[in-house]
Design a protein around this motif. Structure first.
Motif, PDB file in Angstrom:
ATOM      1  N   CYS A 116       0.939  -1.012   0.631  1.00 60.41           N
ATOM      2  CA  CYS A 116      -0.300   0.011  -0.072  1.00 60.41           C
ATOM      3  C   CYS A 116       1.092   0.849   0.186  1.00 60.41           C
ATOM      4  CB  CYS A 116      -0.639  -0.214   1.442  1.00 60.41           C
ATOM      5  SG  CYS A 116      -2.236  -1.122   1.254  1.00 60.41           S
ATOM      6  N   SER A 120       1.028   4.061  -3.660  1.00 65.16           N
ATOM      7  CA  SER A 120      -0.275   5.140  -3.175  1.00 65.16           C
ATOM      8  C   SER A 120       0.264   6.686  -3.893  1.00 65.16           C
ATOM      9  CB  SER A 120       0.373   5.968  -1.923  1.00 65.16           C
ATOM     10  OG  SER A 120       0.718   7.068  -1.695  1.00 65.16           O
ATOM     11  N   HIS A 262      -7.405   4.614  -2.348  1.00 66.12           N
ATOM     12  CA  HIS A 262      -7.097   3.497  -0.727  1.00 66.12           C
ATOM     13  C   HIS A 262      -7.787   4.138   0.307  1.00 66.12           C
ATOM     14  CE1 HIS A 262      -2.763   3.655  -2.459  1.00 66.12           C
ATOM     15  NE2 HIS A 262      -2.634   2.454  -1.489  1.00 66.12           N
ATOM     16  N   CYS A 313      -4.568   0.181   5.987  1.00 61.40           N
ATOM     17  CA  CYS A 313      -4.710  -0.592   4.477  1.00 61.40           C
ATOM     18  C   CYS A 313      -4.473  -1.819   5.277  1.00 61.40           C
ATOM     19  CB  CYS A 313      -4.006   1.223   3.079  1.00 61.40           C
ATOM     20  SG  CYS A 313      -5.050   1.918   2.710  1.00 61.40           S
ATOM     21  N   LEU A 331      -6.064  -1.137  -6.670  1.00 60.51           N
ATOM     22  CA  LEU A 331      -5.441  -0.730  -5.974  1.00 60.51           C
ATOM     23  C   LEU A 331      -3.716  -0.206  -6.876  1.00 60.51           C
ATOM     24  CD1 LEU A 331      -4.937  -1.753  -2.348  1.00 60.51           C
ATOM     25  CD2 LEU A 331      -5.687   0.753  -3.471  1.00 60.51           C
TER      26      LEU A 331
END
Length: 492
Positions: A116, A120, A262, A313, A331
């Motif tokens: 995650c 990002s 997210h 997350c 994602l």
């Protein structure tokens, strides 16, 4: 090599690639509170803006000084050296976050927190920039790694208080997310006087004292820049000079946009995370609420709590079974597009135009260049000598906030934009004073035609800047050059 070594090398390699895939500008502070100050410290070029002191720019000044001593202070190394250093620091912070999650739960959770963090879009966009907010985020992540999240004793450890103190020196707002964490540590510590008197106070005084000495050396007088920062932004609320937003902006726009796709996983993770991670959520909520009380708001201000959010997350993805693979694909794709667009396309003209300006420098002349540049753009739209590194006469519109309380204060940039032709005619009453090059956004061209053509200016370069022009910021940047004419005074 062990697993951790491979992980570190992989993460550093990724952040180096990240660094070179971010070729756009974000906000003026990434140059004007770091690189321009550092360049001034080492090479003694002129500087007019400084709000946060010399402690953070000193890091980049060290890089510049080494390059100077080695005779390698070419402009490309001056541009990319600090950013690569920031990229390496951010990579180490990524690994620290992974190790923290592994210690907090297990390797499976750590893997998803790490994923995650790396995917990002906002972290990708910011983590290699020379912003005080980026260093604040890195130091916050380092400090969190050493923080006793599960109430473990750290009687002989000064790591996390020292890192928090350094982050405070870099940017005083770093203390905001740490207030709940510090209070929790104090509350759970059985020997409270020992914690305060033997660790917090000595670390705070030593760090602040070092900051005072550094600023004393470069300012030439004793200045507590952290107090000035607090006074400017909170007590006098002068930061509204740079814009203001409604109280709910972080909750309705800022935080959801920074988290991006997210966001639903963060919400889900808040319910899936164990009780011991609750303090991180409290820190996030507290930070959003505190910043919501300030009128001037920016996305980057809440960047330091983004690693906190990645922990939640990670808990979300770790709890998914059937839907994990599509969630991971979602994602990756949904973050890759904005990361690449904002890193390679949006607002790139402010940097691209500096490459054109560098071409005006005389390579074999140690003194000032025969060319001269006037930047007629919203103030600090571009970097300056840190991206040119030659003594080319350059001037830009200034917009210092009013620190004296003058009634009806108007800065130079506002004066110019109120009536561009009148301002230019007043500034350049003699043609001998005219710069050889003018740089401005395309939205000004029609208004300036009455000044440009009679004085021999011709458009020579068009540089793309953004697909979403707004207000004084246009879609393209124009470079106008004053062509030599017979008998023209001041011509090249």
């Amino acid at each position: 090599m062990g697993e951790n070594t491979y992980l570190v090398l992989f993460t550093i390699s990724l952040r180096v690639i990240n660094c070179f895939l971010v070729q756009t500008s974000f906000v003026p502070d990434e140059y004007w509170q770091s690189l321009e100050v550092a360049h001034h410290m080492v090479f003694k070029y002129p500087l007019k803006l400084l709000l946060l002191g010399y402690s953070y720019p000193l890091v980049f000044a060290g890089i510049y000084k080494i390059l100077q001593l080695l005779g390698k202070d070419g402009v490309q190394l001056l541009i990319w050296g600090p950013r690569l250093a920031q990229a390496v620091l951010s990579a180490v912070a990524d690994v620290k976050l992974y190790t923290l999650a592994k210690r907090l739960e297990n390797q499976e959770l750590a893997k998803w927190v790490f994923f995650c963090q790396l995917c990002s879009w906002f972290t990708w966009y910011c983590c290699t920039r020379t912003l005080t907010n980026t260093m604040e985020t890195v130091l916050t992540t380092f400090a969190l790694f050493y923080y006793p999240l599960e109430g473990s004793k750290t009687m002989n450890s000064f790591q996390y208080p020292s890192l928090v103190a350094v982050a405070f020196v870099v940017r005083p707002t770093a203390l905001i997310p740490w207030l709940p964490l510090l209070f929790r540590h104090f509350w759970q510590e059985p020997k409270k006087p020992n914690l305060v008197l033997h660790r917090f106070v000595p670390v705070g005084l030593a760090t602040l004292g070092l900051s005072l000495i550094i600023d004393r050396i470069f300012f030439g007088e004793w200045i507590l820049v952290q107090f000035n920062f607090l006074k400017f932004n909170v007590l006098q609320n002068l930061s509204t000079f740079y814009g203001s937003h409604p109280w709910h902006w972080y909750l309705t726009q800022g935080f959801p946009l920074v988290l991006g796709t997210h966001f639903p996983f963060f919400i889900h993770g808040c319910f899936r995370a164990p009780k011991r991670a609750r303090i991180l959520l409290i820190a996030v909520v507290w930070t959003l609420l505190v910043y919501s009380t300030l009128s001037h708001k920016e996305f980057r201000f809440i960047y330091p709590v983004l690693p906190f959010c990645m922990v939640f997350c990670g808990y979300s993805l770790n709890s998914l079974k059937t839907w994990r693979r599509p969630a991971v694909s979602f994602l990756l794709l949904s973050n890759a597009l904005p990361a690449l667009y904002t890193g390679l396309v949006h607002q790139r003209g402010a940097l691209d135009v500096m490459a054109h300006v560098r071409g005006l420098c005389s390579a074999d002349a140690p003194g000032p260049s025969p060319a001269s540049v006037l930047v007629l753009m919203p103030c600090h739209s571009t970097p300056l000598y840190s991206h040119v590194h030659c003594r080319l006469p350059m001037r830009f519109l200034e917009c210092p906030p009013d620190l004296t309380g003058t009634e009806n204060y108007v800065d130079e940039a506002d004066l110019f934009y109120t009536d561009p032709l009148s301002w230019l005619n007043g500034e350049f009453k003699s043609e001998a004073l005219l710069p050889t090059h003018l740089i401005f956004f395309n939205v000004l061209e029609e208004e300036l035609k009455g000044f440009l053509a009679p004085r021999g200016y011709e458009r020579t370069t068009v540089i793309f800047h953004t697909h979403v022009p707004e207000g004084r910021t246009g879609s393209h940047i124009y470079v106008y050059e004053r062509k030599k004419r017979e008998g023209q005074p001041g011509s090249r």
